[in-house]
Scaffold this motif. Structure first.
Motif, PDB file in Angstrom:
ATOM      1  N   UNK A 141       0.843  -1.188   0.000  1.00  0.00           N
ATOM      2  CA  UNK A 141       0.000   0.000   0.000  1.00  0.00           C
ATOM      3  C   UNK A 141       0.884   1.246   0.000  1.00  0.00           C
ATOM      4  N   UNK A 142       0.282   2.393  -0.215  1.00  0.00           N
ATOM      5  CA  UNK A 142       0.995   3.660  -0.057  1.00  0.00           C
ATOM      6  C   UNK A 142       1.113   3.931   1.443  1.00  0.00           C
ATOM      7  N   UNK A 143       2.193   4.582   1.848  1.00  0.00           N
ATOM      8  CA  UNK A 143       2.405   4.736   3.281  1.00  0.00           C
ATOM      9  C   UNK A 143       3.333   5.893   3.622  1.00  0.00           C
ATOM     10  N   UNK A 144       3.415   6.168   4.915  1.00  0.00           N
ATOM     11  CA  UNK A 144       4.305   7.168   5.508  1.00  0.00           C
ATOM     12  C   UNK A 144       4.548   6.732   6.946  1.00  0.00           C
ATOM     13  N   UNK A 145       5.422   7.440   7.651  1.00  0.00           N
ATOM     14  CA  UNK A 145       5.692   7.139   9.049  1.00  0.00           C
ATOM     15  C   UNK A 145       5.400   8.339   9.934  1.00  0.00           C
ATOM     16  N   UNK A 146       4.968   8.038  11.153  1.00  0.00           N
ATOM     17  CA  UNK A 146       4.872   9.030  12.229  1.00  0.00           C
ATOM     18  C   UNK A 146       5.833   8.560  13.311  1.00  0.00           C
ATOM     19  N   UNK A 147       6.662   9.473  13.793  1.00  0.00           N
ATOM     20  CA  UNK A 147       7.555   9.164  14.904  1.00  0.00           C
ATOM     21  C   UNK A 147       7.183  10.060  16.061  1.00  0.00           C
ATOM     22  N   UNK A 148       6.857   9.454  17.182  1.00  0.00           N
ATOM     23  CA  UNK A 148       6.656  10.227  18.402  1.00  0.00           C
ATOM     24  C   UNK A 148       7.919  10.074  19.221  1.00  0.00           C
ATOM     25  N   UNK A 149       8.472  11.210  19.650  1.00  0.00           N
ATOM     26  CA  UNK A 149       9.676  11.184  20.466  1.00  0.00           C
ATOM     27  C   UNK A 149       9.308  11.707  21.845  1.00  0.00           C
ATOM     28  N   UNK A 150       9.560  10.873  22.846  1.00  0.00           N
ATOM     29  CA  UNK A 150       9.211  11.238  24.218  1.00  0.00           C
ATOM     30  C   UNK A 150      10.199  12.276  24.756  1.00  0.00           C
ATOM     31  N   UNK A 151       9.884  12.803  25.907  1.00  0.00           N
ATOM     32  CA  UNK A 151      10.757  13.785  26.563  1.00  0.00           C
ATOM     33  C   UNK A 151      12.120  13.186  26.883  1.00  0.00           C
ATOM     34  N   UNK A 152      12.204  11.852  26.991  1.00  0.00           N
ATOM     35  CA  UNK A 152      13.478  11.181  27.266  1.00  0.00           C
ATOM     36  C   UNK A 152      14.196  10.758  25.986  1.00  0.00           C
ATOM     37  N   UNK A 153      13.680  11.156  24.830  1.00  0.00           N
ATOM     38  CA  UNK A 153      14.328  10.828  23.561  1.00  0.00           C
ATOM     39  C   UNK A 153      13.991   9.457  23.010  1.00  0.00           C
ATOM     40  N   UNK A 154      13.001   8.791  23.567  1.00  0.00           N
ATOM     41  CA  UNK A 154      12.594   7.476  23.068  1.00  0.00           C
ATOM     42  C   UNK A 154      11.723   7.640  21.830  1.00  0.00           C
ATOM     43  N   UNK A 155      12.023   6.849  20.807  1.00  0.00           N
ATOM     44  CA  UNK A 155      11.305   6.930  19.530  1.00  0.00           C
ATOM     45  C   UNK A 155      10.250   5.837  19.461  1.00  0.00           C
ATOM     46  N   UNK A 156       9.029   6.241  19.121  1.00  0.00           N
ATOM     47  CA  UNK A 156       7.940   5.297  18.898  1.00  0.00           C
ATOM     48  C   UNK A 156       7.451   5.484  17.455  1.00  0.00           C
ATOM     49  N   UNK A 157       7.885   4.585  16.551  1.00  0.00           N
ATOM     50  CA  UNK A 157       7.466   4.719  15.144  1.00  0.00           C
ATOM     51  C   UNK A 157       6.116   4.059  14.884  1.00  0.00           C
ATOM     52  N   UNK A 158       5.385   4.646  13.948  1.00  0.00           N
ATOM     53  CA  UNK A 158       4.097   4.084  13.527  1.00  0.00           C
ATOM     54  C   UNK A 158       3.996   4.195  12.010  1.00  0.00           C
ATOM     55  N   UNK A 159       3.796   3.061  11.350  1.00  0.00           N
ATOM     56  CA  UNK A 159       3.570   3.061   9.908  1.00  0.00           C
ATOM     57  C   UNK A 159       2.121   3.453   9.664  1.00  0.00           C
ATOM     58  N   UNK A 160       1.908   4.442   8.828  1.00  0.00           N
ATOM     59  CA  UNK A 160       0.568   4.907   8.496  1.00  0.00           C
ATOM     60  C   UNK A 160       0.262   4.473   7.068  1.00  0.00           C
ATOM     61  N   UNK A 161      -0.723   3.621   6.921  1.00  0.00           N
ATOM     62  CA  UNK A 161      -1.143   3.156   5.590  1.00  0.00           C
ATOM     63  C   UNK A 161      -2.114   4.167   5.014  1.00  0.00           C
ATOM     64  N   UNK A 162      -1.874   4.549   3.776  1.00  0.00           N
ATOM     65  CA  UNK A 162      -2.697   5.575   3.123  1.00  0.00           C
ATOM     66  C   UNK A 162      -3.566   4.967   2.029  1.00  0.00           C
TER      67      UNK A 162
END
Length: 162
Positions: A141-162
């Protein structure tokens, strides 16, 4: 901190445009990252008008003006996380280890070129490919990523299907 990661948008091309859902994510972001193959300077300017700052590297399909303007790779820090960016990460075999050697000490490396999404933790480093929001090619599928970075610098990636 919310980062939207794109690659291989190849814009403009005919009547192609970013999907509305992608535009909504971009508008809500704190930072836009693009792993190359924007294709044109007008599209880079369009991204910059949405949510500065924008971190971007040159891709193989970018017009010569962009290839002269943009770096081939980039490493930056944001919210305590170190992120590297490159367009072509080379052959599939050994890619993760090769990226870890090329960008030591980074928390994440994002690349493009393949149009195939990847969200994988290699040791302590995220290896990320957002796919393409406009041209899926061999991807499901077509897609993109969202990265949430916490105050402690931890990365939480999420693949977003479009």
């Amino acid at each position: 901190m919310l980062i939207v990661v794109l690659s291989d948008t190849h814009l403009p091309r005919g009547s192609r445009q970013l999907p509305q859902a992608c535009n909504e994510h971009l508008a809500a972001s704190d930072l836009i990252v693009h792993a190359g193959d924007l294709t044109s300077l007008p599209f880079l300017n369009e991204l910059r008008s949405i949510s500065p700052p924008v971190h971007v590297v040159a891709g193989n399909a970018d017009e010569p003006k962009l290839q002269r303007l943009l770096p081939a790779s980039l490493t930056f820090e944001t919210s305590g996380a170190t992120i590297a960016l490159v367009h072509d990460a080379g052959p599939r075999s050994g890619r993760e280890a090769r990226l870890a050697r090329r960008f030591p000490g980074t928390d994440a490396v994002s690349y493009g070129h393949t149009h195939v999404p990847q969200v994988e933790l290699h040791g302590s480093m995220w290896v990320l490919n957002p796919g393409s929001p406009t041209e899926r090619r061999r991807a499901p599928c077509r897609s993109m990523l969202r990265l949430e970075i916490s105050a402690r610098g931890e990365i939480r990636p999420e693949l977003v299907k479009l």
